[in-house]
Structures are given as structure tokens and as C-alpha cells.
Design an enzyme around this catalytic site. Structure first.
Site, PDB file in Angstrom:
ATOM      1  CG  HIS A  87      -2.119  -0.878   0.469  1.00  0.00           C
ATOM      2  ND1 HIS A  87      -2.952  -1.168   0.785  1.00  0.00           N
ATOM      3  CD2 HIS A  87      -2.152  -2.252   1.857  1.00  0.00           C
ATOM      4  CE1 HIS A  87      -4.277  -2.199  -0.218  1.00  0.00           C
ATOM      5  NE2 HIS A  87      -3.293  -3.132   1.026  1.00  0.00           N
ATOM      6  CB  THR A  88       4.485   1.989  -0.826  1.00  0.00           C
ATOM      7  OG1 THR A  88       4.463   0.719  -1.347  1.00  0.00           O
ATOM      8  CG2 THR A  88       4.832   1.937   1.191  1.00  0.00           C
ATOM      9  CG  ASP A  89       1.133   0.547  -4.965  1.00  0.00           C
ATOM     10  OD1 ASP A  89       0.556   0.320  -4.635  1.00  0.00           O
ATOM     11  OD2 ASP A  89       0.133  -0.817  -6.458  1.00  0.00           O
TER      12      ASP A  89
ATOM     13  CB  SER B 138     -11.326 -18.093 -19.923  1.00  0.00           C
ATOM     14  OG  SER B 138     -10.900 -18.360 -18.258  1.00  0.00           O
TER      15      SER B 138
ATOM     16  N   GLY C  97      -4.827 -12.819  -4.234  1.00  0.00           N
ATOM     17  CA  GLY C  97      -4.343 -11.603  -3.954  1.00  0.00           C
ATOM     18  C   GLY C  97      -2.435 -11.806  -5.336  1.00  0.00           C
ATOM     19  CG  LEU C  98      -0.599 -14.876  -5.618  1.00  0.00           C
ATOM     20  CD1 LEU C  98      -0.281 -16.658  -5.691  1.00  0.00           C
ATOM     21  CD2 LEU C  98       0.217 -14.519  -5.018  1.00  0.00           C
ATOM     22  CB  SER C  99      -1.379  -9.744  -9.176  1.00  0.00           C
ATOM     23  OG  SER C  99      -1.156  -8.761  -8.767  1.00  0.00           O
TER      24      SER C  99
ATOM     25  CG  ASP D  52      -0.851  -5.735  -8.591  1.00  0.00           C
ATOM     26  OD1 ASP D  52       0.498  -5.282  -7.798  1.00  0.00           O
ATOM     27  OD2 ASP D  52      -1.835  -5.585  -8.184  1.00  0.00           O
TER      28      ASP D  52
HETATM   29  C1  GLA Z   1      -3.320  -3.937  -4.657  1.00  0.00           C
HETATM   30  C2  GLA Z   1      -2.888  -3.307  -5.524  1.00  0.00           C
HETATM   31  C3  GLA Z   1      -1.449  -2.691  -5.679  1.00  0.00           C
HETATM   32  C4  GLA Z   1      -1.028  -2.275  -4.861  1.00  0.00           C
HETATM   33  C5  GLA Z   1      -1.361  -3.542  -4.010  1.00  0.00           C
HETATM   34  C6  GLA Z   1      -1.138  -3.320  -1.490  1.00  0.00           C
HETATM   35  O1  GLA Z   1      -2.419  -5.703  -5.132  1.00  0.00           O
HETATM   36  O2  GLA Z   1      -3.184  -3.548  -6.754  1.00  0.00           O
HETATM   37  O3  GLA Z   1      -1.037  -1.583  -6.836  1.00  0.00           O
HETATM   38  O4  GLA Z   1      -1.729  -1.091  -4.391  1.00  0.00           O
HETATM   39  O5  GLA Z   1      -2.043  -4.126  -3.969  1.00  0.00           O
HETATM   40  O6  GLA Z   1       0.306  -3.352  -1.582  1.00  0.00           O
END
Ligand code: GLA
Length: 391
Positions: A32-34, A65, A124-126, A172
Site C-alpha cells: 500500500h505504498t505504490d 477461458s 491476491g497474486l495479481s 502489479d
Molecule cells: C493491490 C494493488 C497494488 C497495490 C497492492 C497493495 O495489489 O493492485 O497496486 O496497491 O494492492 O500494496
């Protein structure tokens, strides 16, 4: 089963396809720094999204998919790519293609595209940034579009923010677009300056632990945290000439925190400032090969995400706090947005099995269902691939 065989079954009239891959990511520290203009320290992993694609002769885009077979083939025209709720997951590739076209790149024809992702869903692995970036690379290669990689990363974030509606930062897409095997990336999210740091953990591994918690509220809480930080920044800006929280040292924050009107907002801002400092320190420790110190910073990061940022929750806390007590665990924290999703732990190889067993047993007893474990290999960013992909 081979993905090319799947492609030919779903799109029998198509010509010989090409294959592409975009990884998922973990974030070692810098959470949560980006979007606060600070630093992050992510790495691309070997799980990700595969795309098998070939051009069509008309203007249609046809998406399928392997992960959502019930949705069938979803069809759009390259000139009609507005967000459409009924298109569910296909809005990600649609959004990316539309963003590339809006940048001024012409696509002469449509394409047939089959996706297959092995990133666990909602972990949460994008997975969303991964599908955006694999789409970017396939458009680039199939249609001979030249896109600077960092511009492609920015387009992915633009899609997420303006098309999908999550106000996420750039971490991400950057990690997925720019990843490098066996390296983490220290990224300054304000300037986009970056450095690769070798991720050599000798006799340790990075264990990824999935809470398997469904994250239905993640989007809205995420946006709420972001706006709380923006309000804190606006309060600070009444006296300070800063453009982001990432510019503040811990000392400067302590001297000026009284300017933040709401105490909750002050806690959120404190996390952003202290986490940014921890991230820079962690990168230095990794370069000095001081894994123990690195692990302690991971632990401090989790605590701050729990107490000041309030994005962990019982599931992540149970995993991380159990891990902290175990022999062979150098450090553990949540990774990604939080509210569920995954934790990561740096674990001595010889202790991996015991650590997994102990976390599993405590987790099951307290939460009522199981966690899932994966060991992370750190891989390259999004690219075309030639080897046959099995699923
Ligand atoms: C998600 C968001 C990122 C980042 C993280 C927390 O993954 O997509 O941009 O803010 O949460 O660090």
C-alpha cells in the site's frame, strides 16, 4: 492436455496460433505504498496466465477461458470494446485492447484468443494484472505493434483504474511486465526508477500461503484506504510542499502528523511513510545478504498493516502470527492488497514441511477450513513462449 489442442478444439477454423505468458507476482515488502508515491519490492512468479492466439480475417475478437468454460466464447468487435458486465472476465482483455487502440495503434483484424491461468483465483497474486499484460504482449506480437514496455505497464494500470474501476497503483503491472528471473524489483512508484536485486536466499525458500478466503469487499475497502491517504496528504499539504506521502521521512512525519485532522487517517499515513522506509532498508539488507534482518522487516510490515492500515483480518493474521513462532521461519507477512488473499514466509528449506504442517493445523482449527501452500519460483516478465504448455 496441451493448450494448443484446446485452442484448436474451441476455434477449429483458426490458423496456427502463437503462445504468450504473463506471470503473477508476490510483493516482498512495500505494501500500500505504490499509490502513495513510495517504494515497492515485488517479484514475478512462475504461476501466471497463458494466452494462445491467432489473427482472424474479420474484425471480431473471440475470447475463451479454460478457467471459466461455462461462460463459453465471448465475442466483441474491435470497434465496440466498451465495458459490458455480461462479458465478465473478458472485460480485462477487452479493456487492454481498447486502451492500445486508443493510444493510436491500429489493429487491422480481430483475433481468437484462449486464456488459461494457473494463479489461484482471488489469491491476491495479481491474476487481473497478469491477464492485462499477457493481452498487451499478444497484441504487440500478433499485430506488430511497438509498445514501450513501461507504457504497456501504464496502460494496464489505466485499464484497472478507468475501465474495471479499482484505483490500484502501478506495482502489479510493473512487476508482471518487467519481472526478471531470480530478481526482485525495487520500484520508486513516484518516478518509476527501478533496480533489480538478486533474490538469492541460499538454503531458504519463499513459501506462499493462500488463506482461501473469498475477498468480496476487497475493491471497496481498497479504494477507501486510498482516499483516506489522499485526505491525510491534503491535510499535510496545507503546510508542507510535498506531492506524495512517499516523500516524507519518518522524522518529518512525526513532526507534522498533528496536521492530519482525522486520527484514523493519521494511522493510514503513518503506515505509508514507515513502510516506505522499511522497504528501502529491506532492499539494502537483502543486498548485504542479511536475510534475518530482512525477515524482521517483513514482520514489522505485517504488524503495521494489521494495526495502522487495518487490511489483514483474522485469516492472514492467524497464518502470519503462527509462522512467526515456528523454527526455521525467518519472516512472514501478508502480500498484496490484504483482506484475505495470500501471505508469504521465508523459510529454511529443511523446515518447510514441518512449517506447512504446523500452520495448516492451527489454521484449520481456528478458521475452520484449509490454507493452500505453494513454493515460489521467481521468473521473467510477460513474453511470447514457444514451448508447448500443458495444463
Ligand atoms: C493491490 C494493488 C497494488 C497495490 C497492492 C497493495 O495489489 O493492485 O497496486 O496497491 O494492492 O500494496
Amino acid at each position: 492436455m496441451n493448450l494448443v489442442t484446446d485452442f484448436k478444439r474451441i476455434f477449429p477454423a483458426s490458423s496456427q496460433p502463437r503462445m504468450f505468458f504473463a506471470p503473477g507476482r508476490i510483493n516482498l515488502i512495500g505494501e500500500h505504498t505504490d499509490y502513495n508515491g513510495g517504494h515497492v519490492f515485488p517479484a514475478a512468479i512462475s504461476f501466471g496466465t497463458y494466452a494462445v492466439a491467432s489473427k482472424r480475417s474479420d474484425q471480431k475478437l473471440r475470447f475463451y477461458s479454460m478457467n471459466f468454460p461455462d461462460a463459453g466464447v465471448i465475442e466483441s468487435d474491435i470497434h465496440a470494446l466498451d465495458y459490458n458486465e455480461a462479458d465478465s472476465w473478458a472485460n480485462y482483455p477487452k479493456g487492454m485492447i481498447r486502451a492500445i487502440i486508443e493510444k493510436g495503434h491500429q489493429l487491422e483484424t480481430g483475433a481468437d484468443i484462449l486464456f488459461y491461468g494457473n494463479i489461484p483465483n482471488g489469491a491476491g497474486l495479481s491474476s487481473s494484472a497478469s491477464i492485462e499484460m499477457v493481452t498487451g504482449v499478444l497484441v504487440e506480437e500478433l499485430f506488430d505493434v511497438t509498445l514501450d514496455r513501461i507504457d504497456m505497464v501504464k496502460l494496464g494500470q489505466h485499464v484497472e483504474n478507468n475501465y474495471i474501476g479499482v484505483n490500484s497503483g502501478i506495482m502489479d503491472q510493473f512487476a508482471i511486465g518487467m519481472g526478471k528471473q531470480d530478481h526482485a524489483i525495487l520500484l520508486n512508484c513516484q518516478t518509476l526508477e527501478y533496480h533489480y536485486a538478486p533474490l538469492v536466499l541460499e538454503n531458504h525458500s519463499i513459501l506462499i500461503i493462500n488463506t482461501n478466503k473469498q475477498r468480496t469487499l476487497a475493491g471497496s475497502k481498497y479504494n477507501e484506504r486510498r482516499s483516506q491517504c489522499e485526505t491525510a496528504l491534503a491535510d499535510l499539504q496545507e503546510e508542507l510542499g510535498i506531492i506524495s506521502l512517499g516523500e516524507l521521512s519518518k522524522e518529518a512525519f512525526e513532526q507534522n502528523k498533528h496536521l492530519i485532522k482525522d486520527p484514523i487517517h493519521a494511522k493510514r499515513a503513518k503506515h505509508a511513510v514507515y513502510e516506505n522506509a522499511r522497504t528501502l532498508e529491506a532492499k539494502a539488507k537483502l543486498e548485504e545478504n542479511d536475510i534475518q534482518a530482512f525477515g524482521k522487516l517483513m514482520n514489522a510490515s505485517h504488524l503495521s498493516l494489521k494495526e495502522d492500515y487495518a487490511v489483514t483480518g483474522e485469516e492472514l493474521d492467524t497464518i502470519v502470527e503462527t509462522a512467526w513462532e515456528l523454527d526455521g521461519v525467518v519472516g512472514a507477512r501478508m502480500t498484496g492488497a490484504g483482506f484475505g488473499g495470500c501471505a508469504i514466509a521465508i523459510v529454511e528449506n529443511a523446515r518447510l514441511d514441518t512449517v506447512k504442517e504446523q500452520i495448516q493445523s492451527t489454521y484449520k482449527q481456528k478458521i475452520g477450513y484449509e490454507a493452500t501452500f505453494y513454493t515460489a519460483n521467481i521468473g521473467d516478465g510477460a513474453k511470447e513462449i514457444t514451448e508447448g504448455v500443458m495444463r
